[in-house]
Design an enzyme around this catalytic site. Structure first.
Site, mmCIF file in Angstrom:
data_model
loop_
_atom_site.group_PDB
_atom_site.id
_atom_site.type_symbol
_atom_site.label_atom_id
_atom_site.label_comp_id
_atom_site.label_asym_id
_atom_site.label_seq_id
_atom_site.Cartn_x
_atom_site.Cartn_y
_atom_site.Cartn_z
ATOM 1 C CG HIS A 12 -16.542 7.877 -45.726
ATOM 2 N ND1 HIS A 12 -15.322 8.396 -46.048
ATOM 3 C CD2 HIS A 12 -16.629 7.947 -44.369
ATOM 4 C CE1 HIS A 12 -14.679 8.741 -44.937
ATOM 5 N NE2 HIS A 12 -15.448 8.489 -43.902
HETATM 6 N N1 UDP Z 1 -9.266 2.352 -45.903
HETATM 7 C C1 UDP Z 1 -9.084 0.989 -46.098
HETATM 8 N N2 UDP Z 1 -9.877 0.373 -47.031
HETATM 9 C C2 UDP Z 1 -10.806 1.026 -47.768
HETATM 10 C C3 UDP Z 1 -10.977 2.414 -47.559
HETATM 11 C C4 UDP Z 1 -10.193 3.054 -46.612
HETATM 12 O O1 UDP Z 1 -8.234 0.370 -45.473
HETATM 13 O O2 UDP Z 1 -11.494 0.380 -48.573
HETATM 14 C C5 UDP Z 1 -8.437 3.029 -44.893
HETATM 15 C C6 UDP Z 1 -7.691 4.241 -45.386
HETATM 16 O O3 UDP Z 1 -6.485 3.874 -45.992
HETATM 17 C C7 UDP Z 1 -7.498 5.029 -44.108
HETATM 18 C C8 UDP Z 1 -8.740 4.725 -43.335
HETATM 19 O O4 UDP Z 1 -9.290 3.533 -43.886
HETATM 20 O O5 UDP Z 1 -6.389 4.573 -43.388
HETATM 21 C C9 UDP Z 1 -9.679 5.878 -43.480
HETATM 22 O O6 UDP Z 1 -10.882 5.558 -43.023
HETATM 23 P P1 UDP Z 1 -12.160 6.403 -43.423
HETATM 24 O O7 UDP Z 1 -11.928 7.098 -44.709
HETATM 25 O O8 UDP Z 1 -13.292 5.479 -43.302
HETATM 26 O O9 UDP Z 1 -12.261 7.442 -42.217
HETATM 27 P P2 UDP Z 1 -11.683 8.894 -41.949
HETATM 28 O O10 UDP Z 1 -10.191 8.827 -42.050
HETATM 29 O O11 UDP Z 1 -12.295 9.810 -42.923
HETATM 30 O O12 UDP Z 1 -12.135 9.195 -40.551
#
Ligand code: UDP
Length: 360
Positions: A209
């Protein structure tokens, strides 16, 4: 009773806030008012986390989304300032590196309200990332910088934070508390493995993403080419982020992998527990893979979580199809021991204690 305002707006922030809100509630010495900026608004990107993780219902919901970075951040500052005038908190708490993070911090700091930044000190050293801009600026105006790792502490030292009149502490990574706590419940709460007919240790969990991948068609197609190749040997299951879904639709790309809607945290934990490996550009997922003793292939050009790479748990591979496939083969054979402690313990409690000190 002293009061804090927590500003959040994006999925990873809900997960982190769930941990600290629970600790705050248990101590019953600080009142927490939650402001949801509305940055993530779909039911499966927001509401599901509040329901499943028992996060207190936000007192304010700003519904600010679908805007350019500048418009979104500006509008958030205007609205958060109004709330701070009403609530008059002793401190404002923000998480991570989104527009909600910098907007909350900036609104509070200009009103002489103390700012607490959880996940301070992380750096990708890539100033093209909107997240890097947000986190650097938020760190600079924070009064309590809660670092998740020693690397984050070192980054701040390198930038001269030692000479500032601020509190800098290594509390550990709050995500670890989330995984520890919710993992105990996930098998009962989610039936995703059965529903998707997945076999334990026989599928790959992927998420894509980051703007640097979704907004670059060459990178995006190269990553999906690798995922499709892997899918021929092991199912690749990919809960799709709304941004990626929109881009795939725009370019009429229909990757031959198992694409599902974003899932709640319990399902995500079940996927993590049962997968053979993780392929992602997410920040949070890199560590969640480690907490579940799974290798992680990071489809980015750098990572903020360098200790994972240094210990051989994860590898930064960019978007090169061949490198992704080679790394997948390499990790398939791996017998590495994941028992190293990298991210601390009782992190929510550590953060709570520092906030308490800051405002009492
Ligand atoms: N996550 C979730 N459902 C999904 C995809 C991700 O619960 O369908 C959780 C994942 O386990 C993690 C968090 O969302 O804890 C990560 O969010 P994201 O990847 O959007 O953001 P980043 O961590 O890259 O800032």
């Amino acid at each position: 009773m002293k009061k804090i305002v927590t500003v959040l707006g994006a999925r990873p922030q809900f997960i982190k806030a769930a941990v600290l809100s629970r600790v705050i509630k248990a101590h019953n010495t600080i009142e927490e008012v939650i402001v949801h900026t509305g940055q993530h608004f779909d039911t499966n990107m927001s509401e599901v986390f509040f329901d499943e993780m028992m996060i207190p219902i936000p007192t304010y919901n700003l519904d600010i989304n679908r805007m350019s970075h500048g418009a979104m951040t500006g509008k958030m500052i205007v609205e958060i300032e109004k709330i701070l005038n009403i609530e008059k908190p002793d401190a404002l708490v923000v998480y991570g590196d989104t527009n909600s993070t910098i907007a909350g911090a900036l609104a509070a700091k200009k009103m002489q309200i103390k700012v607490v930044h959880i996940e301070a000190g992380l750096r990708s050293f890539n100033m093209k990332m909107p997240e890097e801009i947000n986190r650097i600026l938020t760190d600079r105006i924070s009064d309590l910088l809660s670092c998740p790792t020693q690397t984050a502490m070192n980054n701040l030292k390198q930038e001269g934070f030692d000479s500032l009149p601020v509190l800098i502490e290594n509390h550990g990574d709050i995500m670890k508390d989330a995984v520890t706590y919710y993992s105990k419940l996930s098998a009962k709460k989610s039936s995703i493995i059965k529903d998707q007919k997945l076999e334990s240790n026989r599928f790959v969990l992927a998420t894509i993403h980051r703007q640097e991948n979704t907004d670059d068609l060459k990178k995006l197609t190269a990553i999906f080419a690798a995922l499709e190749e892997i899918h021929k040997t092991q199912p690749v299951i990919l809960p799709i982020h709304p941004r990626t879904k929109a881009i795939l639709k725009k370019w009429s790309i229909q990757p031959k992998v198992t694409i599902i809607d974003p899932v709640g945290y319990y399902s995500m934990l079940e996927l993590l527990k049962n997968c053979s490996m993780v392929i992602t550009d997410s920040g949070g997922l890199q560590k969640e893979a480690f907490f579940n003793s799974k290798h992680c292939i990071i489809v980015r050009d750098e990572t903020e979580w360098t200790e994972l790479v240094n210990h051989g748990f994860a590898k930064v591979v960019g978007s090169n199809t061949k490198t992704i496939l080679e790394t997948f083969q390499f990790y398939k054979e791996s017998k590495i021991d994941f028992s190293t402690e990298l991210y601390g313990n009782n992190i929510g409690e550590n953060i709570y204690q520092s906030i308490y000190q800051l405002i009492h």
